[in-house]
Write an enzyme that holds these catalytic residues in place. Structure first.
Site, PDB file in Angstrom:
ATOM      1  N   ASP A 177       0.909  -0.807  -0.331  1.00 30.64           N
ATOM      2  CA  ASP A 177      -0.258  -0.003  -0.221  1.00 30.64           C
ATOM      3  C   ASP A 177       1.471   1.095   0.042  1.00 30.64           C
ATOM      4  OD1 ASP A 177      -0.816   2.084   0.971  1.00 30.64           O
ATOM      5  OD2 ASP A 177      -2.491   0.902   1.430  1.00 30.64           O
ATOM      6  N   HIS A 178       0.849   1.701  -0.617  1.00 29.03           N
ATOM      7  CA  HIS A 178       2.274   2.913  -0.912  1.00 29.03           C
ATOM      8  C   HIS A 178       1.874   3.756  -0.298  1.00 29.03           C
ATOM      9  CE1 HIS A 178      -0.285   5.010  -4.377  1.00 29.03           C
ATOM     10  NE2 HIS A 178       0.317   5.805  -4.345  1.00 29.03           N
TER      11      HIS A 178
ATOM     12  N   HIS B 215      -5.641   2.893   1.794  1.00 26.00           N
ATOM     13  CA  HIS B 215      -5.046   4.190   1.698  1.00 26.00           C
ATOM     14  C   HIS B 215      -5.297   5.101   2.792  1.00 26.00           C
ATOM     15  CE1 HIS B 215      -2.122   3.232  -2.440  1.00 26.00           C
ATOM     16  NE2 HIS B 215      -3.232   4.410  -2.555  1.00 26.00           N
TER      17      HIS B 215
HETATM   18  N1  LIG Z   1      -2.403   4.429 -10.814  1.00 24.41           N
HETATM   19  C1  LIG Z   1      -1.524   4.241  -9.754  1.00 24.41           C
HETATM   20  O1  LIG Z   1      -1.547   5.146  -9.175  1.00 24.41           O
HETATM   21  C2  LIG Z   1      -2.125   2.999  -8.818  1.00 24.41           C
HETATM   22  C3  LIG Z   1      -2.284   1.984  -9.309  1.00 24.41           C
HETATM   23  N2  LIG Z   1      -2.591   0.599  -8.137  1.00 24.41           N
HETATM   24  C4  LIG Z   1      -3.425  -0.337  -8.079  1.00 24.41           C
HETATM   25  O2  LIG Z   1      -1.925  -0.862  -9.702  1.00 24.41           O
HETATM   26  C5  LIG Z   1      -3.331  -1.901 -10.477  1.00 24.41           C
HETATM   27  C6  LIG Z   1      -3.031  -1.839 -11.722  1.00 24.41           C
HETATM   28  O3  LIG Z   1      -3.869  -0.113 -11.706  1.00 24.41           O
HETATM   29  P1  LIG Z   1      -3.313   0.346 -12.219  1.00 24.41           P
HETATM   30  O4  LIG Z   1      -2.617   0.493 -13.320  1.00 24.41           O
HETATM   31  O5  LIG Z   1      -4.227   2.071 -12.375  1.00 24.41           O
HETATM   32  O6  LIG Z   1      -4.726   0.116 -14.165  1.00 24.41           O
HETATM   33  P2  LIG Z   1      -4.925  -0.237 -15.831  1.00 24.41           P
HETATM   34  O7  LIG Z   1      -6.095  -0.048 -15.861  1.00 24.41           O
HETATM   35  O8  LIG Z   1      -3.158   1.112 -16.051  1.00 24.41           O
HETATM   36  O9  LIG Z   1      -4.115  -1.526 -15.818  1.00 24.41           O
HETATM   37  C7  LIG Z   1      -3.176  -1.582 -15.734  1.00 24.41           C
HETATM   38  C8  LIG Z   1      -2.643  -2.669 -16.954  1.00 24.41           C
HETATM   39  O10 LIG Z   1      -3.285  -4.102 -16.340  1.00 24.41           O
HETATM   40  C9  LIG Z   1      -3.850  -4.318 -17.898  1.00 24.41           C
HETATM   41  N3  LIG Z   1      -5.478  -4.760 -16.995  1.00 24.41           N
HETATM   42  C10 LIG Z   1      -6.217  -3.570 -16.999  1.00 24.41           C
HETATM   43  N4  LIG Z   1      -8.056  -3.651 -17.348  1.00 24.41           N
HETATM   44  C11 LIG Z   1      -7.617  -5.310 -16.998  1.00 24.41           C
HETATM   45  C12 LIG Z   1      -8.628  -6.814 -16.997  1.00 24.41           C
HETATM   46  N5  LIG Z   1     -10.638  -5.897 -16.277  1.00 24.41           N
HETATM   47  N6  LIG Z   1      -8.146  -8.029 -16.697  1.00 24.41           N
HETATM   48  C13 LIG Z   1      -7.143  -7.946 -17.515  1.00 24.41           C
HETATM   49  N7  LIG Z   1      -6.242  -6.882 -17.382  1.00 24.41           N
HETATM   50  C14 LIG Z   1      -6.272  -5.356 -17.178  1.00 24.41           C
HETATM   51  C15 LIG Z   1      -3.978  -3.618 -18.865  1.00 24.41           C
HETATM   52  O11 LIG Z   1      -2.726  -4.084 -19.841  1.00 24.41           O
HETATM   53  P3  LIG Z   1      -2.453  -4.815 -21.017  1.00 24.41           P
HETATM   54  O12 LIG Z   1      -4.305  -4.693 -21.560  1.00 24.41           O
HETATM   55  O13 LIG Z   1      -2.132  -4.290 -21.956  1.00 24.41           O
HETATM   56  O14 LIG Z   1      -2.658  -6.538 -20.781  1.00 24.41           O
HETATM   57  C16 LIG Z   1      -3.293  -2.449 -18.459  1.00 24.41           C
HETATM   58  O15 LIG Z   1      -2.170  -1.692 -19.159  1.00 24.41           O
HETATM   59  C17 LIG Z   1      -4.312  -2.107  -9.181  1.00 24.41           C
HETATM   60  O16 LIG Z   1      -4.449  -2.787  -7.831  1.00 24.41           O
HETATM   61  C18 LIG Z   1      -3.969  -0.289  -8.699  1.00 24.41           C
HETATM   62  O17 LIG Z   1      -5.188  -0.276  -7.519  1.00 24.41           O
HETATM   63  C19 LIG Z   1      -1.880   0.588  -6.720  1.00 24.41           C
HETATM   64  C20 LIG Z   1      -1.036   1.759  -6.472  1.00 24.41           C
HETATM   65  C21 LIG Z   1      -1.623   3.647  -7.105  1.00 24.41           C
HETATM   66  O1  LIG Z   2      -3.634   3.649  -5.577  1.00 20.93           O
HETATM   67  C1  LIG Z   2      -3.902   4.532  -6.411  1.00 20.93           C
HETATM   68  O2  LIG Z   2      -3.376   5.242  -5.743  1.00 20.93           O
HETATM   69  C2  LIG Z   2      -2.948   6.454  -6.874  1.00 20.93           C
HETATM   70  C3  LIG Z   2      -3.022   7.803  -6.149  1.00 20.93           C
HETATM   71  O3  LIG Z   2      -1.650   7.922  -5.141  1.00 20.93           O
HETATM   72  P1  LIG Z   2      -0.628   9.292  -5.369  1.00 20.93           P
HETATM   73  O4  LIG Z   2       0.349   8.700  -4.533  1.00 20.93           O
HETATM   74  O5  LIG Z   2      -0.343   9.442  -6.475  1.00 20.93           O
HETATM   75  O6  LIG Z   2      -1.503  10.424  -4.318  1.00 20.93           O
HETATM   76  C4  LIG Z   2      -4.450   7.229  -7.371  1.00 20.93           C
HETATM   77  O7  LIG Z   2      -4.808   7.662  -8.837  1.00 20.93           O
HETATM   78  C5  LIG Z   2      -5.109   5.396  -7.944  1.00 20.93           C
HETATM   79  O8  LIG Z   2      -6.841   5.509  -8.776  1.00 20.93           O
HETATM   80  C6  LIG Z   2      -5.624   4.501  -7.166  1.00 20.93           C
HETATM   81  O9  LIG Z   2      -5.142   3.669  -7.879  1.00 20.93           O
END
Ligand SMILES: NC(=O)C1=CN([C@@H]2O[C@H](COP(=O)(O)OP(=O)(O)OC[C@H]3O[C@@H](n4cnc5c(N)ncnc54)[C@H](OP(=O)(O)O)[C@@H]3O)[C@@H](O)[C@H]2O)C=CC1
Ligand SMILES: O=C1O[C@H](COP(=O)(O)O)[C@@H](O)[C@H](O)[C@H]1O
Length: 375
Positions: free
Chosen positions: A202-203, A265
């Site tokens: 959990d960042h 978070h």
């Molecule tokens: N975004 C953020 O700032 C943060 C996100 N997280 C966590 O990271 C994880 C990913 O989030 P995030 O990167 O934002 O999400 P994305 O929607 O960008 O998903 C990441 C990648 O996963 C693949 N994907 C998306 N949806 C699906 C699906 N339904 N089934 C299978 N593959 C899929 C896609 O890659 P492809 O289609 O190329 O395979 C996509 O580029 C989550 O658990 C989120 O809580 C945690 C901290 C911060």
């Molecule tokens: O885990 C997540 O965090 C980001 C927000 O992170 P921050 O460090 O930029 O505050 C949020 O945008 C995203 O939806 C969520 O999956």
């Protein structure tokens, strides 16, 4: 990955896992996504620049999206930032970015078929074969929606697990959708990966604001003494983002804002804020105090919750305008709720939690309002 405490942190809060020093391949699954580009690659780059990556580390991006290496490098480096507090690092930024690209490659493949992971293994083995050393350490970082964690973890174990080195699997919140799915996910993971190989992130726990809160609360006698129902009328924990999902509907829409940030978070923030002084600052002692706080919170009442979804405003698109979001989605992008911590310190003090995407401005705040009138 270093065992040594970093400047400014509380030493006993550092983890005690075995540091990976020898040759290691770091695989980022979901490398085409938001987390990978905004946080994972910038974090890996920061470690690379400061010499904290294991020896001869190589980074492999993996996702279904088809792209060539040039496109992958463009996405990988788009959020890298020049250091603002280290002149030496800032000077080397451009050349370091080029070096970082040289240790990064990309493989495209599915998450639910052995064939994809076998391709990935072939690529990893080619990289390992080029080395002089014998290290076959592998780190698998899941920048993926939780809905595919289990199948990917099983596919990796079956096809890509190193028999001649250390393996690690890293998953990001949310760990499932509810208690039942979380338990299912954890036991499926446990069946394949040992506890000392599994890292859950959990960042927000790594943010300065949260780490400082521990120091501020327990290092300041006056503040600690006034941090209770006699002096505080309410506590507000607010998370506001000025941008919307921007192509993240594939993950976000299934989870919504409560599971995306409130349950993890913001609840982590609340528990660090509300907990009693831990016996020590070791991970287990802090966790125990946080659990005590969580056990004092009764279920949140429906009438104490407000949900919403952002709509288009000016030139900013609405949630439904995102092509990755189903047009009939009712998933909340905004939530506000009142929680109560029923213990002697906080009885009667509302904890107001608010979180939303697509709002007017960026904001992550904690407000503890003072009141001297409560008895
Ligand atoms: N975004 C953020 O700032 C943060 C996100 N997280 C966590 O990271 C994880 C990913 O989030 P995030 O990167 O934002 O999400 P994305 O929607 O960008 O998903 C990441 C990648 O996963 C693949 N994907 C998306 N949806 C699906 C699906 N339904 N089934 C299978 N593959 C899929 C896609 O890659 P492809 O289609 O190329 O395979 C996509 O580029 C989550 O658990 C989120 O809580 C945690 C901290 C911060
Ligand atoms: O885990 C997540 O965090 C980001 C927000 O992170 P921050 O460090 O930029 O505050 C949020 O945008 C995203 O939806 C969520 O999956």
């Amino acid at each position: 990955m270093s065992k040594h405490p970093t400047r400014g942190s509380i030493p006993s809060m550092e983890t005690s896992g075995e540091a990976l020093k020898d040759e290691t391949v770091i695989v980022v699954l979901g490398a085409s996504g938001d987390l990978a580009k905004k946080k994972t690659f910038p974090a890996l780059f920061a470690l690379f620049q400061q010499g904290f990556l294991p020896k001869d580390a190589h980074i492999v991006g993996y996702a279904r999206t088809k792209m060539d290496e040039q496109e992958f490098h463009k996405r990988e480096t788009q959020y890298l930032k020049k250091s603002s507090d280290d002149e030496e690092l800032a000077k080397k930024f451009d050349s370091d970015v080029e070096e970082f690209k040289k240790i990064s490659t990309y493989v495209s493949g599915p998450y639910d078929e052995d064939s994809g992971f076998q391709e990935l293994l072939k690529h990893i083995e080619e990289l390992e074969g080029k080395r002089e050393g014998k290290g076959q350490n592998r780190v698998f970082y899941m920048a993926l929606p939780p809905s595919v964690f289990t199948v990917v973890a099983a596919g990796l174990k079956k096809n890509c697990y190193s028999k001649n080195g250390i393996n690690r699997i890293i998953i990001e919140k949310p760990f499932g959708k509810d208690l039942e799915s979380c338990r299912e996910m954890m036991s499926a993971l446990k069946a394949e990966w040992a506890e000392n190989e599994t890292y859950r992130i959990d960042h927000y726990l790594g943010k300065e604001m949260i780490k400082n809160m521990l120091v501020m609360r327990f290092g300041n006698v006056v503040l600690d003494a006034s941090f209770n129902r006699s002096f505080i009328s309410n506590i507000q924990i607010t998370f506001k983002e000025p941008f919307g999902t921007e192509g993240r509907g594939g993950y976000f829409d299934e989870f919504g804002i409560i599971r995306d940030v409130c349950q993890n978070h913001l609840m982590q923030t609340l528990s660090v804020l509300a907990m009693e002084r831990p016996v020590s600052f070791s991970a287990e002692d802090i966790r125990d105090e946080k659990v005590k706080v969580l056990r004092c919170i009764p279920p949140i009442k429906r009438e104490d919750v407000l949900l919403g979804q952002y709509t288009a405003s000016g030139d900013k698109p609405g949630y439904h305008d995102d092509d990755t979001v189903p047009k009939d989605s009712v998933s909340p992008t905004f939530a506000a709720m009142v929680l109560w911590v029923n213990n002697p310190r906080w009885e009667g003090v509302p904890f107001i939690m608010k979180a939303g995407k697509g709002l007017s401005r960026s904001h992550s705040v904690l407000i503890a309002s003072q009141s001297l009138t409560r008895t």
